[in-house]
Design a protein around this motif. Structure first.
Motif, short mmCIF file in Angstrom:
data_model
loop_
_atom_site.label_atom_id
_atom_site.label_comp_id
_atom_site.label_asym_id
_atom_site.label_seq_id
_atom_site.Cartn_x
_atom_site.Cartn_y
_atom_site.Cartn_z
N GLU A 11 -32.33 -67.58 -5.26
CA GLU A 11 -31.15 -67.17 -4.50
C GLU A 11 -29.87 -67.39 -5.30
OE1 GLU A 11 -30.76 -68.67 -0.56
OE2 GLU A 11 -32.67 -67.79 0.05
N GLY A 12 -28.85 -66.62 -4.95
CA GLY A 12 -27.53 -66.84 -5.51
C GLY A 12 -27.37 -66.24 -6.90
N VAL A 53 -12.06 -46.53 -3.38
CA VAL A 53 -13.26 -45.69 -3.49
C VAL A 53 -14.35 -46.23 -2.57
CG1 VAL A 53 -12.86 -44.72 -5.79
CG2 VAL A 53 -13.93 -46.97 -5.58
N HIS A 54 -15.39 -45.42 -2.36
CA HIS A 54 -16.44 -45.82 -1.43
C HIS A 54 -17.82 -45.72 -2.06
CE1 HIS A 54 -18.36 -46.41 2.50
NE2 HIS A 54 -19.25 -45.53 2.08
N ALA A 55 -18.66 -46.71 -1.79
CA ALA A 55 -20.08 -46.60 -2.10
C ALA A 55 -20.82 -47.18 -0.91
CB ALA A 55 -20.43 -47.36 -3.37
N GLU A 56 -22.00 -46.66 -0.64
CA GLU A 56 -22.82 -47.22 0.42
C GLU A 56 -23.57 -48.42 -0.14
OE1 GLU A 56 -21.55 -45.73 3.32
OE2 GLU A 56 -23.64 -45.61 3.96
N LEU A 57 -23.48 -49.55 0.55
CA LEU A 57 -24.05 -50.80 0.04
C LEU A 57 -25.27 -51.19 0.85
CD1 LEU A 57 -20.74 -52.79 -0.50
CD2 LEU A 57 -21.93 -51.23 -2.06
N ILE A 58 -26.31 -51.63 0.17
CA ILE A 58 -27.52 -52.08 0.84
C ILE A 58 -27.99 -53.37 0.20
CG2 ILE A 58 -29.92 -51.51 1.42
CD1 ILE A 58 -28.60 -48.50 0.96
N ASN A 59 -28.08 -54.39 1.04
CA ASN A 59 -28.53 -55.71 0.59
C ASN A 59 -30.06 -55.69 0.56
OD1 ASN A 59 -28.05 -59.09 1.98
ND2 ASN A 59 -28.59 -58.41 -0.07
N THR A 60 -30.62 -55.50 -0.65
CA THR A 60 -32.07 -55.38 -0.75
C THR A 60 -32.54 -55.73 -2.15
OG1 THR A 60 -33.93 -53.92 -0.14
CG2 THR A 60 -32.16 -52.92 -1.43
N ASP A 61 -33.84 -55.87 -2.32
CA ASP A 61 -34.46 -56.19 -3.60
C ASP A 61 -34.70 -54.88 -4.35
OD1 ASP A 61 -35.80 -57.28 -5.70
OD2 ASP A 61 -37.57 -57.89 -4.55
N PRO A 102 -26.52 -61.49 -0.99
CA PRO A 102 -25.62 -61.05 0.08
C PRO A 102 -24.14 -61.25 -0.27
CG PRO A 102 -27.15 -62.74 0.90
CD PRO A 102 -27.44 -62.55 -0.56
N HIS A 103 -23.81 -62.29 -1.03
CA HIS A 103 -22.41 -62.49 -1.43
C HIS A 103 -21.93 -61.35 -2.31
CE1 HIS A 103 -22.79 -66.46 0.23
NE2 HIS A 103 -23.73 -66.78 -0.62
#
Lengths: 260, 122
Positions: A139-140, A98-106, A83-84
């Protein structure tokens, strides 16, 4: 011919966090590979570009910057399990406008059903460092490097997903070490109908880095089918082209472990 | 998170048969202007689940999209402008995505959806 210098992300505009991997030799190698292939990328006219494991955002930001002028309408997606990393990537993108769509996922969990066959360019700097298996997926920041046995644990998860998500004309750029047995990876991808080429090869003090590009290739697909039909070994000319790409030692080592 | 991305996300919980489309809980919507690219919209149009986009846009407070579409509408500037706005300019900044089968909420914070699963959901 235009010699205008293509823009990439600037270190002074990078956001950071103690738990997020900072741009390093491997990130620079991947961006250099994309720059070296920039004219091909522009001709490729991608609609959707995706980075798996974006970390600091250096690579996806650079890709968006280098295509921005000539290819303005591209949908960029970047994922990370940390997530960080999402927050740092978001700040890095914003600092560069600039833009990118971000998704916190595996990897790409949650996207696979709808993104199947839609990704025109996928870039991956995977956790490739050989480590004990139980260090993988922690994690991390450890998630940025821990790769398990031969550093292949996450790479081997990503390859079939890339095959599933890439469009017919899709390209995959992936960073790997000699320790990951890149020639074996190329042979595995060949069996799925992908041709491959080393775009950047670079030795640093600690590691020997490769950035390899994979693409679906009609001849390779025919070879793969022929091989499946007749159960023959890899066609001779394929072996020749692979041998010519890799140092012999790593090639024969990985072939040795491949044979039964 | 743009509605284009909402259109590409499904619930990834183990055992969920039909995780699309995710419901949207809105806390905060923001609008960011983006230059319209007709080619980009035409390329993406066949990949979009239209009803999911119409419903999502309405949830976000934008009810201008037609319920029924066909590809001939891509010649109309008026249609392209609305499609562009719904797909790329509306952002879910704070809120949640909701699994249509289990009701599990995936939080969206600062525009970033968290699709990470708990151990018992993988």
């Amino acid at each position: 011919m235009s010699f205008r210098k293509a823009q990439i992300a600037q270190i002074r505009l990078m956001s950071s966090h103690p738990e997020v991997y900072e741009p390093c030799d491997d990130s620079f190698a991947l961006v250099d590979a994309l720059l070296a292939d920039r004219n091909n990328l522009l001709e490729h006219q991608p609609t959707l570009c995706m980075e798996v494991g974006c970390g600091s955002g250096y690579v996806i930001t650079s890709l968006a910057l280098m295509l921005r002028q000539e290819a303005p309408g591209v949908y960029y997606i970047a994922t990370d399990i940390n997530p960080h990393a999402m927050r740092v990537t978001s700040e890095t993108l914003e600092a560069h406008g600039v833009h990118a769509e971000l998704i916190n996922t595996d990897i790409s969990s949650g996207l696979e059903k709808r993104l199947a066959g839609l990704v025109d360019v996928m870039v991956v700097n995977p956790p490739y460092v050989p480590t004990p298996e139980d260090e993988v997926g922690r994690e991390g920041i450890a998630s940025a490097w821990a790769g398990g046995e031969n550093g292949r644990c996450v790479i081997d998860k990503i390859l079939p997903i890339a095959d599933y998500l890439l469009s017919d004309k899709g390209w995959l750029y992936m960073v790997m070490l000699t320790a990951n047995k890149p020639s074996q990876i190329c042979l595995q991808m060949r069996e799925k109908g992908y041709a491959s080429r080393i775009v950047v090869q670079r030795s640093t003090e600690e590691e020997s880095l490769h950035v390899i590009k994979f693409w679906r290739d009609f001849d390779t697909q025919a070879d793969a089918k022929e091989k499946a039909a007749t159960n023959k070994t890899v066609p001779a000319r394929v072996m020749e082209s692979l041998v010519s790409q890799f140092p012999l030692s790593s090639f024969w080592r990985s072939c040795g472990s491949h044979s039964s | 998170m743009r509605l284009l991305t909402h259109n590409m996300l499904s619930s990834n919980i183990k055992g969920v048969a039909n995780g699309f489309p995710l419901g949207i809980e809105v806390e905060k919507v923001i609008e960011k202007q983006v230059e319209l690219s007709a080619d980009f919209l035409r390329n993406l149009f066949p990949k979009i689940e239209w009803k999911a986009l119409v419903d999502a846009a309405r949830t976000m407070g934008y009810a201008e999209l037609p319920e029924e579409v066909d590809s001939s509408m891509l010649d109309s500037n008026e249609f392209l402008t609305k499609f562009h706005h719904a797909l790329l300019e509306l952002h879910l900044e704070e809120g949640a995505l909701v699994c249509p089968e289990t009701g599990r909420r995936f939080p969206v914070t600062k525009g970033i959806p968290n699709m990470l699963l708990h151990e018992d959901e993988v």
